[in-house]
Design a protein around this motif. Sequence first.
Motif, mmCIF file in Angstrom:
data_model
loop_
_atom_site.group_PDB
_atom_site.id
_atom_site.type_symbol
_atom_site.label_atom_id
_atom_site.label_comp_id
_atom_site.label_asym_id
_atom_site.label_seq_id
_atom_site.Cartn_x
_atom_site.Cartn_y
_atom_site.Cartn_z
ATOM 1 N N GLY A 42 0.828 -1.193 0.000
ATOM 2 C CA GLY A 42 0.000 0.000 0.000
ATOM 3 C C GLY A 42 0.871 1.254 0.000
ATOM 4 O O GLY A 42 2.042 1.225 -0.356
ATOM 5 N N LEU A 43 0.289 2.345 0.404
ATOM 6 C CA LEU A 43 1.004 3.625 0.475
ATOM 7 C C LEU A 43 1.403 3.861 1.926
ATOM 8 O O LEU A 43 0.558 3.900 2.817
ATOM 9 C CB LEU A 43 0.105 4.763 -0.012
ATOM 10 N N PHE A 90 5.031 9.021 -4.019
ATOM 11 C CA PHE A 90 3.899 9.882 -4.345
ATOM 12 C C PHE A 90 3.841 11.042 -3.372
ATOM 13 O O PHE A 90 3.953 10.869 -2.160
ATOM 14 C CB PHE A 90 2.577 9.114 -4.270
ATOM 15 N N ARG A 94 -3.589 18.611 0.397
ATOM 16 C CA ARG A 94 -5.008 18.886 0.604
ATOM 17 C C ARG A 94 -5.152 20.174 1.397
ATOM 18 O O ARG A 94 -4.210 20.622 2.057
ATOM 19 C CB ARG A 94 -5.719 17.752 1.318
ATOM 20 N N PHE A 104 -3.145 13.885 -5.617
ATOM 21 C CA PHE A 104 -1.866 13.206 -5.740
ATOM 22 C C PHE A 104 -1.088 13.680 -6.951
ATOM 23 O O PHE A 104 -1.662 14.041 -7.983
ATOM 24 C CB PHE A 104 -2.081 11.692 -5.880
ATOM 25 N N GLY A 105 0.232 13.635 -6.817
ATOM 26 C CA GLY A 105 1.091 13.785 -7.971
ATOM 27 C C GLY A 105 1.114 12.491 -8.761
ATOM 28 O O GLY A 105 0.548 11.477 -8.342
ATOM 29 N N GLU A 106 1.817 12.512 -9.888
ATOM 30 C CA GLU A 106 1.828 11.355 -10.787
ATOM 31 C C GLU A 106 2.817 10.274 -10.370
ATOM 32 O O GLU A 106 2.849 9.215 -10.954
ATOM 33 C CB GLU A 106 2.166 11.808 -12.214
ATOM 34 N N TRP A 109 9.435 7.394 -9.935
ATOM 35 C CA TRP A 109 9.984 6.029 -9.855
ATOM 36 C C TRP A 109 11.482 6.127 -9.585
ATOM 37 O O TRP A 109 12.224 6.644 -10.419
ATOM 38 C CB TRP A 109 9.733 5.305 -11.181
ATOM 39 N N SER B 32 -12.671 11.433 8.625
ATOM 40 C CA SER B 32 -13.327 10.978 7.404
ATOM 41 C C SER B 32 -12.594 9.756 6.875
ATOM 42 O O SER B 32 -11.432 9.515 7.225
ATOM 43 C CB SER B 32 -13.344 12.086 6.344
ATOM 44 N N LEU B 34 -11.805 7.782 3.163
ATOM 45 C CA LEU B 34 -11.847 8.011 1.723
ATOM 46 C C LEU B 34 -11.470 6.737 0.974
ATOM 47 O O LEU B 34 -10.660 5.943 1.446
ATOM 48 C CB LEU B 34 -10.868 9.130 1.334
ATOM 49 N N TYR B 36 -10.010 5.415 -2.782
ATOM 50 C CA TYR B 36 -9.333 5.810 -4.004
ATOM 51 C C TYR B 36 -9.138 4.593 -4.895
ATOM 52 O O TYR B 36 -9.009 3.465 -4.424
ATOM 53 C CB TYR B 36 -7.952 6.413 -3.701
ATOM 54 N N GLN B 38 -6.550 3.153 -7.856
ATOM 55 C CA GLN B 38 -5.239 3.390 -8.464
ATOM 56 C C GLN B 38 -5.021 2.406 -9.592
ATOM 57 O O GLN B 38 -5.004 1.197 -9.381
ATOM 58 C CB GLN B 38 -4.126 3.258 -7.424
ATOM 59 N N LYS B 41 -0.954 4.926 -12.372
ATOM 60 C CA LYS B 41 -0.173 5.996 -11.756
ATOM 61 C C LYS B 41 -0.808 6.455 -10.443
ATOM 62 O O LYS B 41 -0.981 5.684 -9.525
ATOM 63 C CB LYS B 41 -0.015 7.149 -12.750
ATOM 64 N N ALA B 42 -1.161 7.735 -10.369
ATOM 65 C CA ALA B 42 -1.623 8.289 -9.106
ATOM 66 C C ALA B 42 -3.029 7.812 -8.764
ATOM 67 O O ALA B 42 -3.858 7.593 -9.643
ATOM 68 C CB ALA B 42 -1.603 9.814 -9.182
ATOM 69 N N PRO B 43 -3.312 7.630 -7.480
ATOM 70 C CA PRO B 43 -4.678 7.294 -7.060
ATOM 71 C C PRO B 43 -5.668 8.375 -7.455
ATOM 72 O O PRO B 43 -5.339 9.565 -7.423
ATOM 73 C CB PRO B 43 -4.559 7.192 -5.532
ATOM 74 N N PHE B 45 -9.674 9.834 -6.811
ATOM 75 C CA PHE B 45 -10.682 9.886 -5.749
ATOM 76 C C PHE B 45 -11.979 9.200 -6.155
ATOM 77 O O PHE B 45 -12.461 9.365 -7.280
ATOM 78 C CB PHE B 45 -10.942 11.359 -5.419
ATOM 79 N N MET B 48 -15.730 10.090 -0.300
ATOM 80 C CA MET B 48 -15.375 10.476 1.057
ATOM 81 C C MET B 48 -16.595 10.252 1.938
ATOM 82 O O MET B 48 -17.700 10.664 1.595
ATOM 83 C CB MET B 48 -14.959 11.942 1.151
ATOM 84 N N ILE B 86 -5.981 -1.175 -8.090
ATOM 85 C CA ILE B 86 -5.808 -1.278 -6.636
ATOM 86 C C ILE B 86 -6.790 -0.296 -6.013
ATOM 87 O O ILE B 86 -6.852 0.873 -6.419
ATOM 88 C CB ILE B 86 -4.375 -0.910 -6.209
ATOM 89 N N LEU B 88 -7.796 1.667 -2.661
ATOM 90 C CA LEU B 88 -7.154 2.105 -1.430
ATOM 91 C C LEU B 88 -8.167 2.771 -0.513
ATOM 92 O O LEU B 88 -8.971 3.599 -0.952
ATOM 93 C CB LEU B 88 -6.039 3.104 -1.756
ATOM 94 N N LEU B 90 -8.475 5.106 2.905
ATOM 95 C CA LEU B 90 -7.636 6.107 3.575
ATOM 96 C C LEU B 90 -8.417 6.730 4.710
ATOM 97 O O LEU B 90 -9.570 7.116 4.538
ATOM 98 C CB LEU B 90 -7.257 7.166 2.547
ATOM 99 N N ALA B 92 -8.554 9.818 7.321
ATOM 100 C CA ALA B 92 -8.043 11.138 7.672
ATOM 101 C C ALA B 92 -8.372 11.412 9.115
ATOM 102 O O ALA B 92 -9.537 11.508 9.484
ATOM 103 C CB ALA B 92 -8.678 12.189 6.772
ATOM 104 N N PHE B 102 -3.188 5.084 5.198
ATOM 105 C CA PHE B 102 -3.744 4.216 4.168
ATOM 106 C C PHE B 102 -3.803 2.773 4.652
ATOM 107 O O PHE B 102 -2.975 2.333 5.447
ATOM 108 C CB PHE B 102 -2.841 4.222 2.930
ATOM 109 N N GLY B 105 -4.400 -1.767 0.657
ATOM 110 C CA GLY B 105 -4.958 -1.813 -0.690
ATOM 111 C C GLY B 105 -5.503 -3.186 -1.038
ATOM 112 O O GLY B 105 -5.022 -4.209 -0.528
#
Lengths: 113, 112
Positions: A42-43, A90, A94, A104-106, A109, B32, B34, B36, B38, B41-43, B45, B48, B86, B88, B90, B92, B102, B105
């Motif tokens: 996961g993250l 990543f 917020r 999120f950014g892209e 790697w 909260s 959330l 996501y 994925q 690339k980036a997750p 949304f 929420m 994936i 995810l 999350l 908060a 997180f 996943g």
Amino acid sequence: NAGVTQTPKFRVLKTGQSMTLLCAQDMNHEYMYWYRQDPGMGLRLIHYSVGEGTTAKGEVPDGYNVSRLKKQNFLLGLESAAPSQTSVYFCASRKGGSGNTIYFGEGSWLTVV
Amino acid sequence: EDKVVQSPLSLVVHEGDTVTLNCSYEVTNFRSLLWYKQEKKAPTFLFMLTSSGIEKKSGRLSSILDKKELFSILNITATQTGDSAIYLCLNAGGTSYGKLTFGQGTILTVHP
């Protein structure tokens, strides 16, 4: 309107080298985060910041340093890269307060050989 | 210590199946939860959730939160190959103000 931008997107480092990942957001967000993502894990939060000039440790901070000198930028530094730091990184941001989504950014790697 | 646990960790289904993904949490000062998605690339949304029992819906996806039992579910009906990703969860909140935690996943694979 770029959102969250990470640079570089790809990098190969030798063990022991240093580098800095830059995260920039143009949404005037108070909170910024650096995560790493590894297969099956996961993250995981490395460091985060709730405002300019403040930083805090996340779950896996060892081997990394961060700085938030300007509100829009959050830098992640690797002082002496190790193969265990090979990962996808990543950045996220917020608005402050509860009930706000995260952007999120892209991803960046990074491979350490 | 704040925890977010997702299950299953991976799931393989065929197009048209319905899937339910779970997210349980132990977080102080909940604010909260959330979801996501994925892909490469980036997750991105999805939902929420802040209040118990109120379903959020978007097309074939829906999600609900149970703050008493400390979990959330994400449902996907009539799955398509494009749902492979994936997912995810999350949270908060937590012991540190501003912190985001997180889950591991859930890897969903939808076969034609």
